[in-house]
Design a protein around this motif. Structure first.
Motif, PDB file in Angstrom:
ATOM      1  N   CYS A   1      -3.189   7.448   4.092  1.00 39.24           N
ATOM      2  CA  CYS A   1      -2.140   7.147   3.118  1.00 39.24           C
ATOM      3  C   CYS A   1      -1.241   8.353   2.835  1.00 39.24           C
ATOM      4  O   CYS A   1      -0.212   8.222   2.184  1.00 39.24           O
ATOM      5  CB  CYS A   1      -2.763   6.664   1.813  1.00 39.24           C
ATOM      6  SG  CYS A   1      -3.778   7.922   0.979  1.00 39.24           S
TER       7      CYS A   1
ATOM      8  N   ASN B   1       1.530   3.584  -4.526  1.00 34.17           N
ATOM      9  CA  ASN B   1       0.835   3.874  -3.269  1.00 34.17           C
ATOM     10  C   ASN B   1      -0.668   3.744  -3.482  1.00 34.17           C
ATOM     11  O   ASN B   1      -1.180   4.133  -4.532  1.00 34.17           O
ATOM     12  CB  ASN B   1       1.166   5.299  -2.797  1.00 34.17           C
ATOM     13  CG  ASN B   1       2.592   5.410  -2.314  1.00 34.17           C
ATOM     14  OD1 ASN B   1       3.530   5.101  -3.051  1.00 34.17           O
ATOM     15  ND2 ASN B   1       2.760   5.831  -1.087  1.00 34.17           N
TER      16      ASN B   1
ATOM     17  N   CYS C   1      -4.611   4.559  -2.260  1.00 32.34           N
ATOM     18  CA  CYS C   1      -5.523   5.426  -1.517  1.00 32.34           C
ATOM     19  C   CYS C   1      -6.872   4.718  -1.525  1.00 32.34           C
ATOM     20  O   CYS C   1      -7.467   4.531  -2.579  1.00 32.34           O
ATOM     21  CB  CYS C   1      -5.643   6.793  -2.186  1.00 32.34           C
ATOM     22  SG  CYS C   1      -6.973   7.817  -1.493  1.00 32.34           S
TER      23      CYS C   1
ATOM     24  N   ARG D   1       9.937   1.307   1.829  1.00 30.28           N
ATOM     25  CA  ARG D   1       8.820   0.812   2.642  1.00 30.28           C
ATOM     26  C   ARG D   1       9.364   0.472   4.030  1.00 30.28           C
ATOM     27  O   ARG D   1      10.119  -0.498   4.181  1.00 30.28           O
ATOM     28  CB  ARG D   1       8.195  -0.429   2.018  1.00 30.28           C
ATOM     29  CG  ARG D   1       7.710  -0.245   0.581  1.00 30.28           C
ATOM     30  CD  ARG D   1       6.500   0.666   0.558  1.00 30.28           C
ATOM     31  NE  ARG D   1       5.710   0.388  -0.618  1.00 30.28           N
ATOM     32  CZ  ARG D   1       5.383   1.280  -1.531  1.00 30.28           C
ATOM     33  NH1 ARG D   1       5.792   2.541  -1.397  1.00 30.28           N
ATOM     34  NH2 ARG D   1       4.636   0.951  -2.559  1.00 30.28           N
TER      35      ARG D   1
ATOM     36  N   THR E   1       5.782   4.477   3.675  1.00 31.95           N
ATOM     37  CA  THR E   1       6.968   4.939   2.945  1.00 31.95           C
ATOM     38  C   THR E   1       7.664   6.086   3.675  1.00 31.95           C
ATOM     39  O   THR E   1       7.031   7.049   4.087  1.00 31.95           O
ATOM     40  CB  THR E   1       6.580   5.392   1.525  1.00 31.95           C
ATOM     41  OG1 THR E   1       5.902   4.324   0.868  1.00 31.95           O
ATOM     42  CG2 THR E   1       7.808   5.782   0.718  1.00 31.95           C
TER      43      THR E   1
ATOM     44  N   GLY F   1       2.759   8.466   3.100  1.00 31.21           N
ATOM     45  CA  GLY F   1       3.445   7.735   2.033  1.00 31.21           C
ATOM     46  C   GLY F   1       3.442   8.497   0.724  1.00 31.21           C
ATOM     47  O   GLY F   1       4.450   8.563   0.024  1.00 31.21           O
ATOM     48  N   PHE F   2       2.297   9.083   0.395  1.00 31.46           N
ATOM     49  CA  PHE F   2       2.235   9.866  -0.843  1.00 31.46           C
ATOM     50  C   PHE F   2       3.171  11.071  -0.768  1.00 31.46           C
ATOM     51  O   PHE F   2       3.836  11.414  -1.745  1.00 31.46           O
ATOM     52  CB  PHE F   2       0.799  10.348  -1.106  1.00 31.46           C
ATOM     53  CG  PHE F   2      -0.056   9.321  -1.792  1.00 31.46           C
ATOM     54  CD1 PHE F   2       0.114   9.040  -3.139  1.00 31.46           C
ATOM     55  CD2 PHE F   2      -1.036   8.636  -1.102  1.00 31.46           C
ATOM     56  CE1 PHE F   2      -0.665   8.094  -3.788  1.00 31.46           C
ATOM     57  CE2 PHE F   2      -1.830   7.682  -1.730  1.00 31.46           C
ATOM     58  CZ  PHE F   2      -1.638   7.411  -3.079  1.00 31.46           C
TER      59      PHE F   2
ATOM     60  N   CYS G   1       0.810  -1.233   0.000  1.00 32.93           N
ATOM     61  CA  CYS G   1       0.000   0.000   0.000  1.00 32.93           C
ATOM     62  C   CYS G   1       0.840   1.279   0.000  1.00 32.93           C
ATOM     63  O   CYS G   1       0.376   2.320  -0.444  1.00 32.93           O
ATOM     64  CB  CYS G   1      -0.974   0.003   1.159  1.00 32.93           C
ATOM     65  SG  CYS G   1      -0.240   0.319   2.778  1.00 32.93           S
ATOM     66  N   GLY G   2       2.040   1.242   0.538  1.00 26.87           N
ATOM     67  CA  GLY G   2       2.908   2.415   0.526  1.00 26.87           C
ATOM     68  C   GLY G   2       2.661   3.422   1.633  1.00 26.87           C
ATOM     69  O   GLY G   2       3.347   4.435   1.703  1.00 26.87           O
ATOM     70  N   ALA G   3       1.711   3.163   2.522  1.00 26.63           N
ATOM     71  CA  ALA G   3       1.429   4.114   3.598  1.00 26.63           C
ATOM     72  C   ALA G   3       2.638   4.315   4.509  1.00 26.63           C
ATOM     73  O   ALA G   3       2.800   5.367   5.111  1.00 26.63           O
ATOM     74  CB  ALA G   3       0.229   3.654   4.411  1.00 26.63           C
TER      75      ALA G   3
END
Length: 169
Positions: free
Chosen positions: A111, A141, A143, A67, A58, A114-115, A54-56
């Motif tokens: 999220c 990522n 959302c 990650r 990052t 991460g973004f 999910c990349g949250a």
């Protein structure tokens, strides 16, 4: 800390996060995301899927997106770690943060860290992206609010702010 972590051998390390040295004593298998949140006390890094999908979670390791839920805390000790808390300049939002604010790219906010870290690294390398390039850059990522249109607009706005001379990180 789980019961099994409490019984494990612990190792000392110093994590350099957002320009500050944090001494930690953690089991070898402690994930960077857990260490940042629970040992260092920086809760801006979110943990979503715990599989790196999910990349949250990052963060930036030496300026490159990583990650934190797939990175052991001890291996990060040799790197400069930047979390979402480290993107702003004191009270002044970074261009990426301002762009997300301006364009309603925040959605529910889970999220967003991460973004923001991904967008920061992306815009350093590509200060004049097209929308397609911005969309591709954030493609890793997720959302769950499905607000990608606003997030892409926010990245484009951040690029504008950077070009207008907003502080860059």
């Amino acid at each position: 800390m789980s019961d099994s972590e409490a019984r494990e051998e612990r190792h000392e390390a110093v994590l350099r996060v957002n320009g500050v040295a944090y001494p930690v004593t953690v089991p070898a298998r402690r994930l960077l995301s857990d260490c940042l949140r629970e040992d260092v006390g920086l809760t801006g890094t979110h943990v979503g899927c715990e599989h790196g999908v999910c990349g949250a979670c990052t963060v930036l390791l030496d300026g490159e997106p990583a990650r934190s839920c797939l990175t052991f805390a001890l291996t990060a000790a040799k790197h400069e770690i930047t979390t979402v808390e480290g993107l702003s300049d004191g009270e002044k939002l970074s261009p990426e943060q301002q762009g997300f604010k301006d364009c309603h790219g925040l959605q529910c906010g889970f999220c967003t860290p991460g973004f923001l870290t991904v967008a920061t690294a992306f815009l350093r390398e590509n200060p004049e992206p097209t929308e397609d390039e911005a969309r591709e850059a954030i493609g890793g990522n997720l959302c769950r609010c499905t607000g990608y249109q606003n997030i892409v607009a926010a990245v484009m706005r951040a690029a504008e702010l950077r070009r207008e001379g907003e502080p860059t990180q």
